[in-house]
Design a protein around this motif. Structure first.
Motif, PDB file in Angstrom:
ATOM      1  N   GLU A 181       0.918  -0.894   0.009  1.00 41.62           N
ATOM      2  CA  GLU A 181      -0.027  -0.068   0.020  1.00 41.62           C
ATOM      3  C   GLU A 181       0.847   1.240  -0.087  1.00 41.62           C
ATOM      4  O   GLU A 181       1.957   1.480   0.716  1.00 41.62           O
ATOM      5  CB  GLU A 181      -0.962   0.015   1.147  1.00 41.62           C
ATOM      6  N   ALA A 182       0.507   2.131  -0.930  1.00 38.25           N
ATOM      7  CA  ALA A 182       1.351   3.459  -0.856  1.00 38.25           C
ATOM      8  C   ALA A 182       1.790   4.007   0.262  1.00 38.25           C
ATOM      9  O   ALA A 182       2.816   4.505   0.688  1.00 38.25           O
ATOM     10  CB  ALA A 182       0.775   4.565  -2.084  1.00 38.25           C
ATOM     11  N   PRO A 183       0.544   4.541   1.168  1.00 41.66           N
ATOM     12  CA  PRO A 183       1.047   5.069   2.637  1.00 41.66           C
ATOM     13  C   PRO A 183       1.944   4.218   3.406  1.00 41.66           C
ATOM     14  O   PRO A 183       2.674   4.865   4.109  1.00 41.66           O
ATOM     15  CB  PRO A 183      -0.320   5.347   3.024  1.00 41.66           C
ATOM     16  N   GLU A 184       1.815   3.015   3.217  1.00 40.94           N
ATOM     17  CA  GLU A 184       2.990   2.271   3.976  1.00 40.94           C
ATOM     18  C   GLU A 184       4.363   2.356   3.352  1.00 40.94           C
ATOM     19  O   GLU A 184       5.072   2.425   4.498  1.00 40.94           O
ATOM     20  CB  GLU A 184       2.557   0.653   3.906  1.00 40.94           C
ATOM     21  N   VAL A 185       4.366   2.407   2.094  1.00 45.34           N
ATOM     22  CA  VAL A 185       5.779   2.756   1.591  1.00 45.34           C
ATOM     23  C   VAL A 185       6.400   4.054   2.151  1.00 45.34           C
ATOM     24  O   VAL A 185       7.369   3.925   2.588  1.00 45.34           O
ATOM     25  CB  VAL A 185       5.754   2.742   0.237  1.00 45.34           C
ATOM     26  N   VAL A 186       5.577   5.052   2.060  1.00 44.11           N
ATOM     27  CA  VAL A 186       5.865   6.201   2.587  1.00 44.11           C
ATOM     28  C   VAL A 186       6.355   6.494   4.149  1.00 44.11           C
ATOM     29  O   VAL A 186       7.480   6.914   4.276  1.00 44.11           O
ATOM     30  CB  VAL A 186       4.885   7.616   2.241  1.00 44.11           C
TER      31      VAL A 186
ATOM     32  N   ARG B 129      -0.614   7.692  -8.281  1.00 42.23           N
ATOM     33  CA  ARG B 129      -1.698   8.550  -8.294  1.00 42.23           C
ATOM     34  C   ARG B 129      -3.023   7.779  -8.740  1.00 42.23           C
ATOM     35  O   ARG B 129      -4.068   7.847  -8.177  1.00 42.23           O
ATOM     36  CB  ARG B 129      -1.676   9.898  -8.780  1.00 42.23           C
ATOM     37  N   HIS B 130      -2.602   6.858  -9.596  1.00 43.42           N
ATOM     38  CA  HIS B 130      -3.582   6.161 -10.479  1.00 43.42           C
ATOM     39  C   HIS B 130      -4.418   5.190  -9.530  1.00 43.42           C
ATOM     40  O   HIS B 130      -5.458   4.758  -9.753  1.00 43.42           O
ATOM     41  CB  HIS B 130      -3.230   5.299 -11.642  1.00 43.42           C
ATOM     42  N   LYS B 131      -3.571   4.550  -8.558  1.00 47.29           N
ATOM     43  CA  LYS B 131      -4.303   3.682  -7.717  1.00 47.29           C
ATOM     44  C   LYS B 131      -4.323   4.146  -6.245  1.00 47.29           C
ATOM     45  O   LYS B 131      -5.283   3.813  -5.531  1.00 47.29           O
ATOM     46  CB  LYS B 131      -3.727   2.499  -7.595  1.00 47.29           C
ATOM     47  N   ALA B 132      -3.980   5.331  -5.778  1.00 42.86           N
ATOM     48  CA  ALA B 132      -3.723   5.944  -4.446  1.00 42.86           C
ATOM     49  C   ALA B 132      -4.480   7.186  -4.481  1.00 42.86           C
ATOM     50  O   ALA B 132      -4.608   7.378  -3.437  1.00 42.86           O
ATOM     51  CB  ALA B 132      -2.305   5.855  -3.866  1.00 42.86           C
ATOM     52  N   GLY B 133      -5.007   7.789  -5.581  1.00 41.31           N
ATOM     53  CA  GLY B 133      -5.396   9.103  -5.501  1.00 41.31           C
ATOM     54  C   GLY B 133      -4.174  10.036  -5.406  1.00 41.31           C
ATOM     55  O   GLY B 133      -3.036   9.802  -5.289  1.00 41.31           O
ATOM     56  N   PRO B 134      -4.709  11.362  -5.281  1.00 36.70           N
ATOM     57  CA  PRO B 134      -3.922  12.370  -5.150  1.00 36.70           C
ATOM     58  C   PRO B 134      -3.054  12.535  -3.617  1.00 36.70           C
ATOM     59  O   PRO B 134      -3.374  11.825  -2.712  1.00 36.70           O
ATOM     60  CB  PRO B 134      -4.508  13.900  -4.875  1.00 36.70           C
TER      61      PRO B 134
ATOM     62  N   TYR C 229       7.134   9.364  -7.042  1.00 36.49           N
ATOM     63  CA  TYR C 229       6.774   8.071  -7.647  1.00 36.49           C
ATOM     64  C   TYR C 229       5.276   7.725  -7.432  1.00 36.49           C
ATOM     65  O   TYR C 229       4.825   6.521  -7.625  1.00 36.49           O
ATOM     66  CB  TYR C 229       7.642   7.060  -7.595  1.00 36.49           C
ATOM     67  N   TRP C 230       4.643   8.605  -6.323  1.00 35.60           N
ATOM     68  CA  TRP C 230       3.414   8.164  -5.765  1.00 35.60           C
ATOM     69  C   TRP C 230       2.281   7.873  -6.918  1.00 35.60           C
ATOM     70  O   TRP C 230       2.357   8.418  -8.024  1.00 35.60           O
ATOM     71  CB  TRP C 230       3.033   9.742  -5.093  1.00 35.60           C
TER      72      TRP C 230
END
Length: 263
Positions: free
Chosen positions: A131-136, A168-173, A165-166
């Motif tokens: 999950e993108a937030p987990e990576v950050v 956006r296509h799957k995690a939104g802005p 590299y966020w």
């Protein structure tokens, strides 16, 4: 290097720093898709594992000296950007002991891939598996470990690296406010370690991060255009300098000094 120096002279810059990449982490690169790089793919194994090539320290320093002779009116700083130096302390120390480097950056590019096996990837590859937030959040936690466990560098590079590299296509802005606590933790650790924070202009650093840096005790900044080619030299520096001044940072006594805070 010579073309970059010529570009710097054309722009009227008083100084330029070449912080050559020094990496030791073996990481997984994309062999196809939007984040694939022909250059990196050519260096990787068929399954995408890339072992960074050894830095030719003597050749690098010789190139620096050649440029200094050709451009006597330009202050040319030698330097390194050490990737994950807290994981490769002995290897980094060996390179640093092989020559004189005017400016040394520390950076975090890779985190472990899920599943163990000592496999690492940069944010684009990590976003495919987690999950993108987990990576950050893990990235920023690792930044705090980086500054706490390595004394090999004086400037922290691109703290906002995963934002480039966020997905956006799957995690939104991307919502910076959602990661305020994590950013502040990493910034606080960096400030307490006595490092400067790099304002990278490849993708401009968000002004809010610079404000947090000031509030968490950060007392110095540097500027980096991450220019891997002459056309990128000093891109965005005017705007970055204005932002730094608006947040209480001012130039040092010479044009190539690190900027410090005024309060």
């Amino acid at each position: 290097m010579a073309l970059s120096c010529a570009r710097a002279v054309d722009l009227g810059l008083p100084a330029i720093a070449f912080t050559e990449h020094l990496d030791h982490t073996v990481w997984t690169v994309a062999l196809d898709g939007p984040h694939a790089s022909d250059h990196l793919a050519a260096l990787a194994t068929p399954d995408g594992q890339l072992t960074p090539p050894r830095l030719d320290v003597s050749g690098y320093l010789a190139a620096i000296e050649e440029c200094r002779e050709r451009f006597p009116g330009l202050r040319i700083l030698s330097g390194l950007e050490t990737g994950e130096p807290h994981r490769h302390a002995a290897a980094v120390a060996k390179v640093l002991g092989a020559g004189r480097f005017d400016r040394v950056l520390g950076s975090l590019h890779c985190l472990p891939l899920p599943g163990g096996g000592n496999r690492f990837a940069e944010p684009p590859g990590l976003y495919e598996h987690r999950e993108a937030p987990e990576v950050v959040r893990e990235y920023l936690a690792e930044v705090a470990r980086l500054v706490g466990e390595s004394d090999a560098f004086s400037v922290l590079a691109h703290i906002d690296y995963p934002i480039r590299y966020w997905p956006r296509h799957k995690a939104g802005p991307f919502d910076l406010a959602a990661f305020e606590d994590e950013f502040r933790h990493a910034l606080r650790a960096t400030a307490r370690s006595g490092r400067a924070l790099e304002i990278s202009t490849r993708i401009p650093l968000h002004a809010t991060i610079l404000r947090w840096w000031h509030e968490e005790g950060g007392d110095a900044v540097t500027f980096g255009s991450d220019a891997h080619e002459p056309s990128g030299i000093a891109r965005g520096f005017r705007e970055a300098a204005q932002m730094a001044q608006a947040h209480g940072f001012r130039p040092g006594p010479t044009p190539y000094d690190i900027w410090g805070r005024t309060d």
